[in-house]
Write an enzyme that holds these catalytic residues in place. Sequence first.
Site, PDB file in Angstrom:
ATOM      1  N   GLU A 118       0.812  -6.604  22.524  1.00  0.00           N
ATOM      2  CA  GLU A 118       1.671  -5.117  23.350  1.00  0.00           C
ATOM      3  C   GLU A 118       0.709  -4.822  24.424  1.00  0.00           C
ATOM      4  O   GLU A 118      -0.572  -4.703  24.429  1.00  0.00           O
ATOM      5  CB  GLU A 118       1.595  -4.211  22.324  1.00  0.00           C
TER       6      GLU A 118
ATOM      7  N   ARG B 244       2.104  -5.365  12.430  1.00  0.00           N
ATOM      8  CA  ARG B 244       1.371  -5.065  13.718  1.00  0.00           C
ATOM      9  C   ARG B 244       1.839  -6.525  14.421  1.00  0.00           C
ATOM     10  O   ARG B 244       2.164  -7.675  13.566  1.00  0.00           O
ATOM     11  CB  ARG B 244      -0.273  -5.623  13.384  1.00  0.00           C
TER      12      ARG B 244
ATOM     13  N   GLY C 247       0.798  -1.234   0.041  1.00  0.00           N
ATOM     14  CA  GLY C 247      -0.068  -0.179  -0.020  1.00  0.00           C
ATOM     15  C   GLY C 247       0.860   1.433   0.087  1.00  0.00           C
ATOM     16  O   GLY C 247       2.131   1.222  -0.461  1.00  0.00           O
TER      17      GLY C 247
ATOM     18  N   HIS D 250       6.774   0.273  19.426  1.00  0.00           N
ATOM     19  CA  HIS D 250       5.693   0.420  18.565  1.00  0.00           C
ATOM     20  C   HIS D 250       5.462   2.130  18.283  1.00  0.00           C
ATOM     21  O   HIS D 250       4.668   2.893  18.616  1.00  0.00           O
ATOM     22  CB  HIS D 250       4.135   0.066  19.062  1.00  0.00           C
TER      23      HIS D 250
HETATM   24  C1  GLV Z   1       0.273   2.494  14.005  1.00  0.00           C
HETATM   25  O1  GLV Z   1       0.532   1.342  14.073  1.00  0.00           O
HETATM   26  C2  GLV Z   1      -0.856   3.018  13.046  1.00  0.00           C
HETATM   27  O2  GLV Z   1      -1.548   1.890  12.655  1.00  0.00           O
HETATM   28  O3  GLV Z   1      -0.884   4.053  12.746  1.00  0.00           O
END
Ligand code: GLV
Length: 327
Positions: free
Chosen positions: A267, A238, A155, A285
């Site tokens: 997490e 993720r 993407g 993250h």
């Molecule tokens: C961060 O992990 C997002 O999805 O913006």
Amino acid sequence: MKPKVLVAREVFDDTLAYLNQHCQVTSNQVDQRYSPQELAANLRGMDGAVMTTAERIDAQLLDGCPTVKVISNAAVGYNNVDVHACTQRGVMVTNTPGVLTESVADYAMGLIVATCRRITEAEHYLRNGEWKGTFLKQMLGMDVHGATLGIFGFGRIGLAIAQRARGFDMKVIYNNRHRAALDDERSVSATYVSKDDLLRQADVVLLIMPYNQETHHFIGEAQLAMMKPSAVLINVARGGIVDDAALIRALKRKQIWAAGLDVYENEPQFLPEFLTLKNVVLSPHIASSSEPTRKAMAMTAARNCVAALLGDTPPNLINPDGKKRST
Ligand code: GLV
């Protein structure tokens, strides 16, 4: 009467000022994460919420908060929200695509370089006073230039990473649910390959795809076994896309060379064994976390929320059916 909005995590002053112009705001500015019970209690009676990926929205929570019309996630990913449950109850869900693309791509390149060139391991070595002199075989790493980068997920962010990788003289291959437009492929000289071919050919396997039922443990024991022993795995997507326990086993037995991880299963918990491994670079993250980008994400989330509550179609509405039912 202004609509009531819960801001579930600390936001920037200008975000709060904007929300206050249009809404009656309750904000968790002390920034301690709500427990699920606290979230439910604070959301009750609200018309909307601005929140982060740390808050989980499910059917049970929504049933206790029937006045809620919009859930505005300050993130591009929204696996923390049960979108189907929202749609069924006429709740709009929005996210913040676009504004974080370049920052996440920058960070992904950082993680690639740090992992291939052992930057955090080297810093620990220096800080621990272990550096006694310079010698030829010291901290031998893997070259980024000339390496093949295999990107899962092509993407906006995948493409932005590919653009940067070309600057590093990497060869880019990718796999995605749908093949990208030819112009996009050509702009970064990327070649579409199957999942298995990517795993077999890439020196750096990078994940930047959504997490959902189909992508749960997309990289597990079998996929790690297909990668080159010299390969590096980078996850800026993720937790849950990678089977973390399987990854730890693969790293321990040197089935792959190293991993760079910004995300983990469960997490903010993560498997403590990661901390015992030298061949991992770990971060909490933060791939989108530059100051301008996080400010833009918060403001985008606020605008989505306000638009929804003023009866407009929010710019980043994920579930158009959620709007139909709520109006
Ligand atoms: C961060 O992990 C997002 O999805 O913006």
